[in-house]
Design a protein around this motif. Structure first.
Motif, PDB file in Angstrom:
ATOM      1  N   GLY A 126       0.261  -0.826   0.519  1.00 46.84           N
ATOM      2  CA  GLY A 126      -0.510  -0.723   0.177  1.00 46.84           C
ATOM      3  C   GLY A 126       1.233   1.190  -0.050  1.00 46.84           C
ATOM      4  N   VAL A 127       1.987   1.298  -0.250  1.00 44.05           N
ATOM      5  CA  VAL A 127       2.978   2.603  -0.215  1.00 44.05           C
ATOM      6  C   VAL A 127       2.989   2.494  -1.440  1.00 44.05           C
ATOM      7  N   THR A 128       2.002   4.201  -1.538  1.00 45.81           N
ATOM      8  CA  THR A 128       2.630   5.082  -2.972  1.00 45.81           C
ATOM      9  C   THR A 128       3.869   5.682  -3.406  1.00 45.81           C
ATOM     10  N   ILE A 129       4.392   5.707  -4.765  1.00 47.37           N
ATOM     11  CA  ILE A 129       5.187   5.454  -5.203  1.00 47.37           C
ATOM     12  C   ILE A 129       5.269   6.372  -5.866  1.00 47.37           C
ATOM     13  N   LEU A 130       5.780   7.483  -6.230  1.00 44.93           N
ATOM     14  CA  LEU A 130       6.595   8.535  -7.464  1.00 44.93           C
ATOM     15  C   LEU A 130       7.324   8.129  -7.796  1.00 44.93           C
ATOM     16  N   MET A 131       7.963   7.930  -9.696  1.00 45.85           N
ATOM     17  CA  MET A 131       9.227   7.279  -9.940  1.00 45.85           C
ATOM     18  C   MET A 131       9.728   8.150 -11.084  1.00 45.85           C
ATOM     19  N   SER A 132      10.645   8.893 -11.045  1.00 44.99           N
ATOM     20  CA  SER A 132      11.274   9.087 -12.377  1.00 44.99           C
ATOM     21  C   SER A 132      12.240   8.529 -12.715  1.00 44.99           C
ATOM     22  N   THR A 133      12.237   8.518 -14.278  1.00 45.20           N
ATOM     23  CA  THR A 133      13.116   7.744 -14.004  1.00 45.20           C
ATOM     24  C   THR A 133      13.390   7.772 -16.476  1.00 45.20           C
ATOM     25  N   HIS A 134      14.055   8.018 -16.900  1.00 42.69           N
ATOM     26  CA  HIS A 134      14.180   7.735 -18.095  1.00 42.69           C
ATOM     27  C   HIS A 134      14.347   6.352 -19.224  1.00 42.69           C
ATOM     28  N   GLN A 135      14.213   4.786 -18.282  1.00 42.76           N
ATOM     29  CA  GLN A 135      14.269   4.014 -18.833  1.00 42.76           C
ATOM     30  C   GLN A 135      12.839   4.153 -19.290  1.00 42.76           C
ATOM     31  N   MET A 136      12.100   3.755 -20.267  1.00 47.80           N
ATOM     32  CA  MET A 136      10.880   3.814 -20.792  1.00 47.80           C
ATOM     33  C   MET A 136      10.217   2.063 -20.394  1.00 47.80           C
ATOM     34  N   HIS A 137      11.355   1.716 -20.719  1.00 49.01           N
ATOM     35  CA  HIS A 137      10.897   0.059 -20.597  1.00 49.01           C
ATOM     36  C   HIS A 137       9.819  -0.203 -19.060  1.00 49.01           C
ATOM     37  N   LEU A 138      11.039   0.287 -17.936  1.00 47.20           N
ATOM     38  CA  LEU A 138      10.227  -0.458 -17.110  1.00 47.20           C
ATOM     39  C   LEU A 138       9.455   0.677 -16.066  1.00 47.20           C
ATOM     40  N   VAL A 139       9.385   1.885 -16.717  1.00 48.73           N
ATOM     41  CA  VAL A 139       7.728   2.848 -16.216  1.00 48.73           C
ATOM     42  C   VAL A 139       6.758   1.718 -16.893  1.00 48.73           C
ATOM     43  N   GLU A 140       6.858   1.780 -18.439  1.00 53.92           N
ATOM     44  CA  GLU A 140       5.535   0.147 -18.308  1.00 53.92           C
ATOM     45  C   GLU A 140       5.533  -1.181 -17.521  1.00 53.92           C
ATOM     46  N   GLU A 141       6.868  -1.391 -16.971  1.00 59.92           N
ATOM     47  CA  GLU A 141       6.381  -2.412 -16.040  1.00 59.92           C
ATOM     48  C   GLU A 141       5.346  -1.979 -14.562  1.00 59.92           C
ATOM     49  N   LEU A 142       6.271  -0.733 -14.610  1.00 61.48           N
ATOM     50  CA  LEU A 142       5.664  -0.422 -12.690  1.00 61.48           C
ATOM     51  C   LEU A 142       4.523   0.626 -12.450  1.00 61.48           C
ATOM     52  N   CYS A 143       4.183   1.238 -13.517  1.00 61.93           N
ATOM     53  CA  CYS A 143       3.720   2.302 -13.398  1.00 61.93           C
ATOM     54  C   CYS A 143       2.246   2.419 -13.758  1.00 61.93           C
ATOM     55  N   GLU A 144       1.695   3.192 -13.433  1.00 60.99           N
ATOM     56  CA  GLU A 144      -0.398   2.248 -13.867  1.00 60.99           C
ATOM     57  C   GLU A 144      -0.628   3.883 -14.482  1.00 60.99           C
ATOM     58  N   ARG A 145       0.322   5.303 -14.039  1.00 57.78           N
ATOM     59  CA  ARG A 145       0.108   6.441 -14.333  1.00 57.78           C
ATOM     60  C   ARG A 145       0.903   7.466 -14.897  1.00 57.78           C
ATOM     61  N   ILE A 146       1.297   7.876 -15.899  1.00 55.35           N
ATOM     62  CA  ILE A 146       1.987   8.669 -16.013  1.00 55.35           C
ATOM     63  C   ILE A 146       1.611  10.650 -16.304  1.00 55.35           C
ATOM     64  N   LEU A 147       3.075  11.006 -16.530  1.00 52.98           N
ATOM     65  CA  LEU A 147       2.455  12.441 -16.723  1.00 52.98           C
ATOM     66  C   LEU A 147       3.972  13.115 -16.664  1.00 52.98           C
ATOM     67  N   LEU A 148       3.936  13.415 -18.707  1.00 54.78           N
ATOM     68  CA  LEU A 148       5.408  13.211 -19.310  1.00 54.78           C
ATOM     69  C   LEU A 148       5.287  15.455 -19.248  1.00 54.78           C
TER      70      LEU A 148
END
Length: 300
Positions: free
Chosen positions: A181-203
């Motif tokens: 239940g921890v909330t996570i905000l992640m900034s990264t340039h590795q797009m494939h990892l964002v696709e694997e992990l993130c539910e929502r994004i802001l560009l």
């Protein structure tokens, strides 16, 4: 419930705009990706969100209200510029940082021992931080971010300097924290990892939010500019295909904006191609990123 809600954040430095009218929300327990090219305003946005910088305009609600000293102990922040003390032993450094966040020493030692073992750093705990490799320091920084068991974690480029084994280790950790239940905000340039992990994004691009929403909905919105084709024999030349790349026993055709999937299908039929598979391909986040940044517009 929203763990973070940012409305119309704006910040300039010496009359140069860094962030302009950025708004987004992070759902409690969600994994949120903050993306953008270098210099887009991501770090400035994070620092305003965490009350490190004061915005010129706009509001931030974090953990159900304004930032406070008490709330800072409920947040784990791993900045782009790493913050470990270089000249003291690793174990003492991490214990000190945990105790600053209010963790009793005995409890901090127990938690730290588990994390050091998991990240293969136990045998290095007596070394000074500056004697560790970049990858080891990165893992130590991650431990310092989560050791006090925060409700909200903000991590800037968490996979830097990590080999594939340790990337998987951090991905597993993020997944476990998410399950807790921890909330996570992640900034990264590795797009494939964002696709694997993130539910929502802001560009963010040039200080403005240009793309915001659920990742799966964004991918569907940008679909239609690529198709997957598997055919018997070699594919004929098709006008309007800007690139073709192998993709899971098929060929992914990337299309110019003026070409539709139907145009491609009709062209294949007209050329007598025997097609076993034809479907619209969801674009990768990397493809969407390039298109939006090069276009320079806003997609809502």
């Amino acid at each position: 419930m929203k763990a973070v809600e940012v409305k119309n954040l704006t910040k300039s430095f010496s009359s140069t705009p860094a962030v302009e009218d950025v708004s987004f929300a992070v759902e409690q327990g969600g994994i949120f990706g903050l993306l953008g090219p270098n210099g887009a305003g991501k770090t400035t946005t994070i620092r305003m969100m965490l009350d490190i910088f004061k915005p010129d305009r706009g509001t931030v609600s974090i953990l159900d209200g304004p930032m406070s000293e008490a709330k800072k102990k409920r947040i784990g922040y791993m900045p782009e510029e790493r913050g470990l003390y270089q000249d003291i032993p690793l174990e003492r450094c991490l214990l000190y940082l945990a105790m600053l966040k209010g963790v009793p020493e005995r409890e901090a030692r127990q938690r730290l021992a588990q994390h050091l073992e998991r990240f293969d750093l136990a045998k290095h705990k007596s070394k000074k931080v500056k004697e560790l490799s970049k990858g080891m320091q990165q893992k130590a920084q991650i431990i310092s971010t989560i050791l006090h068991q925060p409700e909200l974690i903000v991590i800037d480029e968490p996979f830097t300097a990590l080999d594939p084994v340790n990337v998987q280790l951090v991905k597993d950790l993020i997944g476990e924290l998410h399950q807790q239940g921890v909330t996570i905000l992640m900034s990264t340039h590795q797009m494939h990892l964002v696709e694997e992990l993130c539910e929502r994004i802001l560009l963010i691009n040039q200080g403005r939010d240009v793309l915001n929403g659920r990742l799966d909905e964004i991918q569907r919105r940008f679909s239609g500019h690529a198709v997957l084709v598997r055919a018997q024999g070699q594919l004929p030349m098709i006008q309007g295909v800007r690139e073709s790349v192998p993709h899971n026993n098929a060929i992914k055709l990337l299309l110019e904006d003026w070409v539709t999937a139907q145009d491609v299908f009709l062209s294949l039929a007209a050329n007598g191609a025997i097609v076993d598979k034809f479907e619209i391909a969801l674009p990768s986040l990397g493809e969407i990123f390039i298109r939006v940044v090069e276009d320079g517009g806003s997609y809502g």
